[in-house]
Design a protein around this motif. Structure first.
Motif, PDB file in Angstrom:
ATOM      1  N   THR A   1      35.088  35.827  43.079  1.00  0.00           N
ATOM      2  CA  THR A   1      35.547  37.099  42.970  1.00  0.00           C
ATOM      3  C   THR A   1      34.224  37.977  42.351  1.00  0.00           C
TER       4      THR A   1
ATOM      5  N   THR B   1      35.687  33.933  35.326  1.00  0.00           N
ATOM      6  CA  THR B   1      37.289  33.937  35.346  1.00  0.00           C
ATOM      7  C   THR B   1      37.662  32.689  34.228  1.00  0.00           C
TER       8      THR B   1
ATOM      9  N   ALA C   1      41.293  43.149  40.002  1.00  0.00           N
ATOM     10  CA  ALA C   1      39.964  42.969  40.989  1.00  0.00           C
ATOM     11  C   ALA C   1      39.485  41.612  40.877  1.00  0.00           C
ATOM     12  N   HIS C   2      39.729  40.860  39.670  1.00  0.00           N
ATOM     13  CA  HIS C   2      39.347  39.455  39.297  1.00  0.00           C
ATOM     14  C   HIS C   2      40.395  38.609  38.967  1.00  0.00           C
TER      15      HIS C   2
ATOM     16  N   THR D   1      46.833  33.072  39.887  1.00  0.00           N
ATOM     17  CA  THR D   1      46.830  33.432  41.149  1.00  0.00           C
ATOM     18  C   THR D   1      47.622  32.112  41.610  1.00  0.00           C
TER      19      THR D   1
ATOM     20  N   ARG E   1      46.832  46.848  42.050  1.00  0.00           N
ATOM     21  CA  ARG E   1      46.109  45.782  42.756  1.00  0.00           C
ATOM     22  C   ARG E   1      44.539  46.240  43.137  1.00  0.00           C
ATOM     23  N   ALA E   2      43.654  45.483  43.192  1.00  0.00           N
ATOM     24  CA  ALA E   2      42.390  46.206  43.545  1.00  0.00           C
ATOM     25  C   ALA E   2      42.614  46.726  44.846  1.00  0.00           C
TER      26      ALA E   2
END
Length: 633
Positions: free
Chosen positions: A73, A77, A109-110, A116, A248-249
């Motif tokens: 991304t 992270t 966004a990340h 996830t 959300r992005a």
């Protein structure tokens, strides 16, 4: 191999870092190094940074090379994506300082790969099938859970500590505590509180770094929102607006038909420039498609006819602003930005006139009604709030004062037709440039409009939420059915983008000797600027910029001069709240041995929050009334 022929570190070149990663690095750092952390971050301004395979490296000295390798991304992270070559790694000062010098990543966004992977695939498919953007899941309502109240309480304590310390003392460690608490709010399902915390950290860094374009008032606003939301949640308030919505992005939005409104040049204080084309979808949503990249004013000017890739289609912004597109496979961000992924397909549509189709909705309501609705929006990230959403109206130019064009709103159109007169006893509306940069045409175009008193003009722009009856116009066009209105070239399709298109004398109607500049001489004072509320604003801003002790010293210096003018002007509640803030700032406790101690910051934070909330409401009401009440001579 590392490229050691690098330039000085630039945060724009460093990858963003998730809040949880940065907070964990500070938590793992030995306490004896906390005092040195702020100085280490500041020293990075002159430290070389260069590219490596899959990331960047920062040379922090002999045997101290920090390497950042962001994930797919583009953000760091995972803690393992930040490594240092020194012997104390990973609990070293170099690695922690570099992580704190990086921009704060937006978790939407990340996303964290671990979270996830744990998420349910069914929820993602359901969201994609819904065909909606931005606000994917609303709170189910009811009182906040025990976990949510605990997370909100942790954020409240971190924010209250920052407020008591002030910006100069809100360095790396207090910021890391905010980031840690923001991650806890995300895990507890409090998206509005998390977003406010991240914006607070960004604001603190911008103010401490003296970034161009940053305003202290913006930091005051976001810190107020953070304390307001977390304080009420921690107390068990069941208002679902406090929880917020999961943003959300970008989200799939199926097939869209969009129509161009205007182009807006962008010159950012952080080194970005380009163009944004504003659009309206067939369902009335306001969207945008932009080409903003690193660059200066030259790039913003040259983007007037820029071509940007939208999937497999090359989109000309000048054409899109006056035309339309049917887009399939599109994605839309929470603030209405259209995505340009490989799966996007677009076909041209015939552009819609401002008077027909979905664009006519911009002009469907009186200005006072639109302003009231926008000012009533509390969420700072709501795209419908004042200063963000576009709206339009039909005005009559009456003259100019300084760089402001003065105008009055026209009566609604009737079936009888004829020249429309200004609204009786309507406010005097100020049109000010969106951007006064000499490479853009905003200022010159407004001067051209001001040269024709009596000119009827249709305007699209944004409300200035900080000034009375002030509009920042982006585009203008002729008023349907009016004689004394603009005469634009056919290829402009009935609109002129004030940042790019240059109005000429031939675009204006002949001068009317009957028109006078009488109304200009009766311009009333700005109700917000002239009210004694500036004393309250000075105090609440001083609380953020200087901390609790600065407020106490200022209050001792002002004495009764602080609240007296407020009471005499009728702002009795503001006077009481300001006095309470001043008194609380100077309150000190004593321990069991009689020694003076720093008091708990909670009472001070509540006093500041009360004064700031009342100030915002009072200023908002003054601005709202300035659009409905006639100007005072």
């Amino acid at each position: 191999m590392t490229d050691r022929t690098a330039t000085a570190v630039d945060t724009d070149r460093l990858p963003p870092v998730l809040p949880a990663v940065a907070a964990a690095a500070v938590a793992a750092l030995p306490p004896r190094l906390h005092r040195r952390l702020d100085a280490a971050v500041e020293r990075l301004a002159g430290v070389p940074v260069g590219p490596v395979d899959g990331g960047v490296s920062v040379d922090c000295g002999p045997e101290s090379l920090v390497t950042l390798t962001p994930g797919a991304t583009g953000a760091v992270t995972d803690p393992h994506q930040a490594r240092c070559s020194c012997l104390l790694a990973p609990r070293c000062l170099h690695r922690t300082a570099v992580l704190l010098a990086c921009p704060v990543a937006d978790p939407a966004a990340h996303p964290d790969p671990a979270s996830t992977a744990a998420a349910s695939p069914a929820s993602d498919s359901a969201a994609a099938a819904s065909g909606r953007t931005a606000r994917t899941r609303k709170s189910a309502g009811g009182a906040p859970t025990k976990a949510q109240r605990a997370a909100a309480g942790a954020l409240w304590r971190a924010a209250a500590a920052v407020l008591a310390a002030g910006v100069p003392a809100a360095g790396a460690v207090p910021q890391a505590e905010l980031l840690r608490a923001a991650h806890g709010a995300r895990l507890a399902g409090l998206p509005r509180a998390e977003s406010a915390a991240l914006r607070t950290v960004r604001g603190l860094r911008a103010h401490r770094g003296r970034q161009n374009g940053h305003r202290l008032a913006e930091l005051v606003e976001v810190l107020h929102d953070l304390l307001y939301v977390t304080g009420r949640l921690a107390a068990g308030d069941a208002d679902p607006a406090l929880v917020g919505v999961l943003r959300r992005a970008y989200q799939p939005d199926g097939t869209l038909e969009v129509y161009g409104v205007c182009r807006e040049p962008v010159i950012s204080a952080t080194g970005y420039a380009g163009v944004v084309t504003h659009l309206v979808a067939a369902d009335g949503r306001q969207l945008s498609f932009g080409d903003v990249k690193p660059g200066g004013p030259d790039r913003a000017r040259d983007c007037a006819r820029a071509v940007t890739e939208m999937g497999a289609v090359a989109v000309n912004h000048a054409v899109l602003a006056r035309g339309g597109l049917r887009i399939t496979g599109t994605t839309v961000s929470p603030d209405g930005r259209l995505g340009a992924g490989k799966g996007v397909r677009a076909t041209p549509l015939t552009g819609a006139d401002w008077s027909t189709g979905p664009l006519a909705r911009l002009f469907a309501r009186p200005l006072a009604e639109v302003v009231t609705a926008q000012l009533a929006t509390d969420d700072p990230e709501d795209p419908a709030r004042a200063g963000t959403a576009l709206f339009g109206g039909d005005l009559m130019v009456v003259g100019a004062v300084g760089d402001q064009v003065l105008a009055r709103e026209l009566d609604p159109a009737t079936d009888a037709g004829g020249e429309r007169a200004p609204v009786p006893d309507g406010p005097l509306i100020r049109l000010v440039p969106v951007d006064s940069h000499p490479m853009l045409a905003h200022v010159a175009n407004l001067r051209r409009l001001a040269s024709r008193p009596g000119l009827r003009v249709r305007v699209v722009g944004r409300l200035d939420p900080d000034r009375a009856s002030t509009l920042r116009p982006l585009a203008v066009g002729p008023v349907p059915g009016a004689a004394a209105t603009l005469r634009l070239p056919a290829e402009w399709h009935g609109r002129a983008d004030l940042g790019y298109d240059e109005l000429q004398g031939g675009h204006l109607p002949p001068r009317d000797p009957a028109e006078t500049t009488g109304p200009v001489l009766a311009v009333g004072a700005d109700a917000v600027a002239e009210s004694p509320l500036w004393r309250v604003r000075r105090l609440v801003e001083l609380a953020v910029s200087g901390g609790r002790r600065a407020v106490a010293e200022a209050a001792r210096g002002d004495g009764t001069g602080l609240a007296g003018p407020l009471r005499r002007a009728g702002f009795t509640t503001a006077a009481a709240l300001t006095t309470a803030l001043a008194d609380e700032s100077d309150r000190r406790g004593r321990d069991a041995f009689g020694r003076r101690t720093d008091p708990d910051p909670d009472r001070y934070a509540w006093a500041w929050l009360a004064a700031t909330a009342h100030l915002a409401a009072a200023e908002r009401e003054l601005i709202r009334s300035s659009w409905t009440a006639p100007p005072l001579g």
